[in-house]
Each structure stands twice: as structure tokens, then as C-alpha cells.
Design an enzyme around this catalytic site. Structure first.
Site, short mmCIF file in Angstrom:
data_model
loop_
_atom_site.label_atom_id
_atom_site.label_comp_id
_atom_site.label_asym_id
_atom_site.label_seq_id
_atom_site.Cartn_x
_atom_site.Cartn_y
_atom_site.Cartn_z
N CYS A 141 0.84 -1.19 0.00
CA CYS A 141 0.00 0.00 0.00
C CYS A 141 0.87 1.24 0.00
CB CYS A 141 -0.88 0.02 1.24
SG CYS A 141 -2.02 -1.36 1.24
N TYR A 158 -5.80 -13.23 -3.62
CA TYR A 158 -5.24 -12.71 -2.37
C TYR A 158 -5.93 -13.33 -1.17
CZ TYR A 158 -3.94 -8.95 0.98
OH TYR A 158 -3.48 -8.21 2.04
N HIS A 191 -3.09 -11.37 5.15
CA HIS A 191 -3.23 -10.23 6.06
C HIS A 191 -4.60 -10.11 6.72
CE1 HIS A 191 0.01 -8.86 3.17
NE2 HIS A 191 0.62 -8.99 4.34
N ASP A 202 3.02 -8.97 9.73
CA ASP A 202 3.76 -9.14 8.49
C ASP A 202 4.83 -8.05 8.34
OD1 ASP A 202 4.12 -10.65 6.16
OD2 ASP A 202 3.11 -9.14 4.96
#
Ligand code: ADP
Ligand code: SF4
Length: 682
Positions: free
Chosen positions: A31, A172, A175, A267
Site C-alpha cells: 500500500c 489474495y 493479512h 507481516d
């Protein structure tokens, strides 16, 4: 220079399904706070990574549908064909430099509150949405039709991705943000149909979507899966063993496994809490399950470590988000044998704070990050000086070091003077605090670069005064003399000084960094700064056996560090060390032996024993030299913390900005100093 043969392995091409990466450097999706709002800036930033040698460059999470709207966060979108042109621009910028472009398609299930679209959020099992604001919104349980629709939406986004020109189209499941992980995990999937219960059932949707995506775009695009290996919830969530079992169920199905930890806090751990390679224990079992390439991350900046993890069979490609932000040219520098030019990530997560505050990404080490398009800055190049000047920079903290380095690179003759016996300013001091050693890289990289510039001279133990400044007869003087912490309690909660008894033992972070210690063993640290300093001083002094109470008007310790993903780790570390926390309390007065606190809600006053007090509040500019020299010297500027105290990242940026702009007329106050992208009206 040619690269060292021992790094050859890093430059082997890697086949990923139908496409081939030119080397093993893989910029995993990350991001950046720009997203759909700043697409050209985003495209230029990704293109810079490609120019710097990353063979695969990916986007951040890309919302595939209006039921996956992560407002207020600004990510990418592929809701309809209207979104394709901005993606095409991103792919094109990456392709310009011969890299593969990847898109991380994402439906974020119960972690999107759909504040913009006002669609009811979707989840494997109904639950309140997870949001920073604890929004009063629940996601509903998806029925079979919803599941079919989700598959259709993912397929449609995959087709749009291919039209936009991407080479890798992600599924995906990482997370906690990807809905396919929410189906996979017992923590979020309580279904009793064919999509819930056994691992096979929980993995069914992930398998189906991988198959759908390959069927839709697999002729031309690779289909990687990003998957969480551990949710750190014990047997109530995904654990490494079950993560491996899940991978085992579909080992050969995707064309690449991109491994991560969940949630994002786990992470992207900072250097305060983890070392380079910290994910290896969780991912090392995966390669034996699959013949497909495996990508892992862990703030890898050392080429020897990269070679080791490949040779040990832990991963095939070196995944990186932060190391590629701090140095977009990391692969090129290894390839060209310029290892000491690598600008190593310091693991501070200032980059993440951009995303969390919905503002364009910034980086402590790389001041050009996010400025590639709007200001035209380049991490490796700066325009040469048209007219060489003699410039004196006072203060060798992050602002002065970066200004001197960048001005010197432009070809100016620079003298850098600092009163202290070591360079680095606040960085040299703060990197001695617990867990912050890697922050010293901000100084080290700049000193090394300066040492290579024949026309930049560094003088330590050189206290400058208005007279010595005038005697120097520089064409231009830049003051980067920093700031000092206030001693009067003024910050956010109190905007005017609080009563402090002259006999009380009161210290500031400057005292602690200078080696002074409190006289009393029972100590109050008052934190109205809310970034790392209060918490890290509490940790330092508690470890030195002081009985520490941390008082803060906030409801959390070090509350800004929520944005750097550290808050939870900081508060749990302090509580584990038996630091007492008095939250929601303002400090109203300091006397010898005690302090008074006032509840921020009720105003109720309490006394607390305190042999000593450390005030972590606001900072004052150290601009005495500026104020006194201004009469004698015309060409004088003040930058960094001595202009206005901020983060180390802001000081480095200020140094760079000065050097970039030096010699050019500054725009009028009413003119915008950089490019801005404005939405075209429909
Ligand atoms: P910034 O974050 O803006 O770079 P720092 O506080 O890290 O600021 O660094 C400021 C540096 O300036 C310190 O190393 C300090 O020793 C130095 N300094 C301050 N005043 C003077 C002075 N009068 N002469 C020389 N050096 C100074
Ligand atoms: Fe690394 Fe800090 Fe830059 Fe992020 S901001 S890339 S953590 S140096």
C-alpha cells in the site's frame, strides 16, 4: 563495476507460469496511500522500482467490487471498465523498464465497511466489520448465490487486469484482508455447508477462484496466490501447520506462492521488534510442498542473506516491500557491484503511516518516495548545479546530512559543520535507544556517500556562532541545528506551561539521550507526544530498574504508532515489563516528590508519588543561531527540526527539498509547488 559472482544466483531468470521474470527480485504488493486518487504518481513510483531492477513490480490491494470498498483508505479499484486506463498506465510504466507488472486483486470481506458504496459488507460468517473506527456496521453471511457472484466479480476484475496489461493477476488470501483467507480460517468461517468445517471445505473457494482466474487469464497471465502462514490466534485461527496443509491441497495450482503473516502488523514488523529474515521460521516448510516458485519477505537488504535464503531452499524469489521503498535501485546496485550505495531500510514503518493517514507514501531513508511524479525527484539522480556555490551547512543531523549530500551531488562545494564529536544529530542519539539501532543507517548511508564527494567536507566539534558564520563568507548558509524538547509541559493537552516546582527533578528526552538519569527510582514519564519517544524511554528506564509509570492524555501508549503498526507490540512490551500505564490523564502540576493528574473526561484530580518526572511533550526549535545571524548574513535558510520539529523522515525530506530547489526561483506562495492530478469530470 561488475557484480560479484557470488550474487549471480540472484540474477537468474525465473519462470512464473506463462511469464518470465528477468531476475529474482520481486516487489510484493504494498500500500502507499496514493491509490485511485493519485494514479499517475503511483504509476511513476512503480515505474521507478522497475527502473531500479525489480523484475516483478506489483500494485497494492485492488478492490474488485463495490462490496469491497475500504474507504477511508485509498487503494486501487477495478470496479468497472472505467478503472482500466489508470491500471494501463501503471502497467505501462513498469513495462517501460522490462519488468513484469502484477495486480493484487482483493475482496476484503468483513474488513471493508463499504463506507463509500454503502453496500452491505460480505463475509463467510456474519460479524461486525473490522475497522479502525469500530464502525457500527456488520457484514452478512454469504449464501451460495453471493459466493457465485463473488467468483464472477473476481473473474471480471481478472479480465480487466489482463486488458490493462498486467502479467500477474493475484488471488489474495493474506493479512486477514483477503476474503479467501477469511474462508480458510476457523476464526472467521463458522459455516456448516460445503464452504465450512473441514480444511478442504474452507479452502474450496480459494481453489475455485484460482481455477476461475487461470481459466480467464491464464493463457497470458501468471496467477500467484498470496497467503497468510500464521494468524497468531493459536488453534482458533490459521497456524503454520494448517497453512502448509492448505498449500499442500493445491500446491501446483497457482503459478507462484507469495507467503506472508497475518495481520499486517505481524507481516510488516518494525526493526524495533524483529530482525531481517524474521519470517523464515514460518515459511521454511513451504518449498518442499510445491515445485512452483515461492516468494517470502522479511526486510531483506543484505545480498548475502538473499543468497543464503535461496541456497537454503527457503524461497526462490526475494520478496520486498520496504527494502524496495527505501531503495528502488537495490537490485541494480547489487548487479553493478555497488553494495555500499544500497540505502537500507531502517524498519521504522513511516511508509506505512502514509497509508494509514490516507496520504501519499513517504520514507525516512528515501525522501524521493512518492515525489517521483509530483516533484520529479529521482532516488539516484539530481540535476547538476548550473552555477557552483560555496555552501555552509550547520548541523549534521538528518536534515543537514541530506542537504549536504544532495547539494554536493549537484556539484556545489559544501562545508558541513557540527558542534558534536559525532555526526548524525538526533539519529546518532536515538539509535542507542532499545530496538532502534537500525535507525543509525540514516546517518551511515549519508556519511558514506558524503565521503565519496570530493567537494563536501565534514567538520565535527565545530560550534558555529554568528561571528564564525560571517567569517566563513559562504555564498549561502543553511542552518539545520535541530530542536530541543520542552521542559514546561506544553504539547497537545496543555497549550500553556503547567506549574513545575523548581525543586522537582524534571528531565526531558534530551537529558536521557545525553546520558543523564532520574534521581528518584519511582518515575513518572508524561507522554503528550504520542509517537515512539515516551514508550521507548519507558522501556529503557524500566530495564534500568526504575519503577516507571507512563501517564498519557491518550487512551493508548504511543498512540500514533497505530499508524506504524507498532502500538500493540509497544504496549504489550511495556505491560510485560511491569510499566504502569495511567491512560486518559493529563499532568497538571509537578512538585518535589509527587505530581497531580487530572482525568481527561471528569477532570478528577489525583496525586501520584514521583521522585522524578520525564516530560515527553512538544519541542522548541533550536534557532538561536538563525535569529542572531539573520542580521549579519543575507543568504541564510533554516531547515528540518530547527525550522519546525517533526519526524526524521521530515528532516531528511527537508534536506532534499532544499537541495532540489537551491538556485531556482521559488514559486509564489499562491502557486502550487508540485503537480497535482485532478479527477476528470464524467
Ligand atoms: P534535524 O533533525 O533537523 O537534522 P538534529 O537535531 O538531528 O536536527 O541535528 C541538529 C544538529 O545540529 C546536531 O547534531 C547539533 O549538534 C548541531 N548543531 C546545533 N547547533 C549548532 C551550532 N551552533 N553549531 C554547530 N552545530 C550545531
Ligand atoms: Fe523502511 Fe522506514 Fe523507509 Fe518504510 S519508511 S521503507 S520502514 S526506511
Amino acid at each position: 563495476m561488475a557484480r560479484d559472482a557470488r550474487y549471480d544466483i540472484l540474477f537468474e531468470p525465473m519462470k512464473i507460469g506463462p511469464v518470465t521474470a528477468r531476475n529474482r527480485f520481486y516487489q510484493v504488493p504494498h500500500c502507499n496511500g496514493m491509490g485511485w486518487r493519485d494514479p499517475s504518481a503511483l504509476a511513476a513510483m512503480r515505474g521507478m522500482k522497475a527502473e531500479g531492477g525489480w523484475a516483478v513490480v506489483c500494485t497494492e490491494m485492488t478492490e474488485i467490487h463495490q462490496t469491497a470498498d475500504v474507504t477511508p483508505y485509498v487503494e486501487l479499484r477495478l470496479w468497472s471498465d472505467h478503472d482500466i486506463p489508470m491500471h494501463a498506465r501503471i502497467a505501462e510504466k513498469i513495462h517501460e523498464h522490462g519488468s513484469l507488472a502484477g495486480v493484487e486483486l482483493c475482496h476484503s470481506g468483513y474488513t471493508s465497511s463499504n463506507l463509500w458504496s454503502r453496500e452491505i459488507p460480505l463475509a463467510p460468517t456474519a460479524m461486525p466489520t473490522s475497522s479502525s473506527f469500530n464502525s457500527p456496521i456488520q457484514a452478512r453471511t454469504m449464501d451460495r448465490e453471493d459466493i457465485r457472484n463473488l467468483r464472477r466479480a473476481h473473474r471480471a476484475a481478472a479480465l480487466r487486469s489482463r486488458t490493462a496489461g498486467y502479467d500477474l493477476v493475484y488471488v489474495y488470501a493474506g493479512h486477514g484482508l483477503g476474503i479467501f483467507q477469511q474462508f480458510l480460517s476457523r476464526a472467521t468461517n463458522m459455516r456448516n455447508d460445503e464452504y465450512g468445517g473441514s480444511l478442504e471445505n474452507r479452502a474450496r473457494l480459494l481453489r475455485e477462484v484460482i481455477e476461475d482466474t487461470k481459466e480467464a487469464v491464464g493463457d497470458r497471465c501468471a496467477v500467484p496466490v498470496r497467503i497468510a502462514m500464521n494468524e497468531f490466534l493459536g488453534p482458533n485461527g490459521l497456524e503454520p501447520a494448517e497453512g502448509e496443509d492448505a498449500i499442500g491441497l493445491m500446491a501446483e495450482l497457482p503459478e507462484l506462492w507469495d507467503l506472508s503473516l497475518s495481520s499486517w502488523e505481524k507481516d510488516s514488523q518494525t526493526s524495533r521488534f524483529s530482525e531481517e529474515g524474521f519470517q523464515e521460521p514460518y515459511i521454511k516448510g513451504v518449498k518442499k510442498l510445491t515445485t512452483k516458485p515461492v516468494v517470502g519477505v522479511g526486510r531483506y537488504t543484505s545480498p548475502d542473506t538473499m543468497v543464503r535464503v535461496i541456497k537454503q531452499g527457503i524461497m526462490d524469489m526475494i520478496g520486498a516491500a520496504r527494502p524496495s521503498i527505501a531503495d528502488p535501485f537495490l537490485p541494480k546496485k547489487i548487479e553493478e557491484g555497488r553494495l555500499d550505495d544500497i540505502r537500507e531500510c531502517i524498519g521504522c514503518n513511516i511508509c506505512v503511516t502514509g497509508d494509514f493517514t490516507m496520504s501519499p507514501i513517504r520514507c525516512t531513508q528515501n525522501p524521493t518516495m512518492g515525489e517521483e511524479w509530483r516533484r520529479g525527484w529521482h532516488p539516484e539522480r539530481i540535476r547538476p548545479a548550473g552555477n557552483v556555490k560555496n555552501i555552509l551547512v550547520v548541523g549534521a543531523g538528518p536534515a543537514g546530512l541530506e542537504a549536504a549530500r544532495a547539494l554536493g551531488t549537484r556539484g556545489h562545494k559544501v562545508t558541513l559543520a557540527d558542534a558534536r564529536s559525532e555526526a548524525g544529530g538526533r539519529v546518532a542519539l536515538e539509535c542507542r535507544l532499545p530496538g532502534l539501532a537500525a535507525w543509525g543507517r540514516v546517518r551511515d548511508w549519508r556519511l558514506l556517500q558524503i565521503a565519496k564527494l570530493p567537494d563536501v567536507q565534514l567538520y565535527l566539534e565545530s560550534q558555529m556562532t554568528p561571528d564564525t558564520l560571517a567569517e566563513f563568507e559562504a555564498d549561502y548558509v543553511v542552518l539545520a541545528t535541530g530542536s530541543s524538547w520542552r521542559r514546561d509541559g506544553v504539547a497537545r493537552h496543555h497549550t500553556r506551561p503547567i506549574p513545575i516546582d523548581g525543586n522537582a527533578d524534571v528531565l526531558t528526552p534530551d537529558d536521557i539521550l545525553d546520558g543523564k538519569r532520574p534521581k528518584g527510582k519511582d518515575l513518572v514519564i508524561y507522554d503528550d507526544d504520542h509517537y515512539y519517544m515516551g514508550g521507548v524511554i519507558a522501556e529503557l528506564l524500566r530495564k534500568e530498574d526504575y519503577a516507571v509509570t507512563l501517564v498519557t492524555p491518550s487512551y493508548l501508549v504511543s498512540s500514533f504508532t497505530k499508524a506504524s503498526l507498532e502500538q500493540h507490540a509497544i504496549q504489550s512490551r511495556l505491560l510485560g515489563l511491569d510499566v504502569k500505564v495511567e491512560a486518559n490523564q493529563g499532568l497538571t502540576s509537578v512538585s518535589a516528590g509527587h505530581v497531580t493528574l487530572a482525568c481527561v473526561f471528569t477532570g478528577r484530580i489525583r496525586e501520584l508519588e514521583a521522585g522524578s518526572v520525564v516530560l515527553v511533550t512538544a519541542r522548541n526549535v533550536r534557532d538561536h543561531l538563525f535569529q542572531t545571524a539573520a542580521e549579519k548574513i543575507n543568504n541564510l535558510a533554516c531547515i528540518g527540526d530547527c525550522f519546525s520539529p517533526g519526524t526524521i523522515a521530515a528532516a531528511v525530506h527537508a534536506g532534499r527539498k532544499f537541495a532540489e530547489e537551491f538556485g531556482s526561483p521559488l514559486p509564489d506562495f499562491l502557486d502550487l509547488p508540485y503537480r497535482r492530478e485532478v479527477i476528470g469530470l464524467s
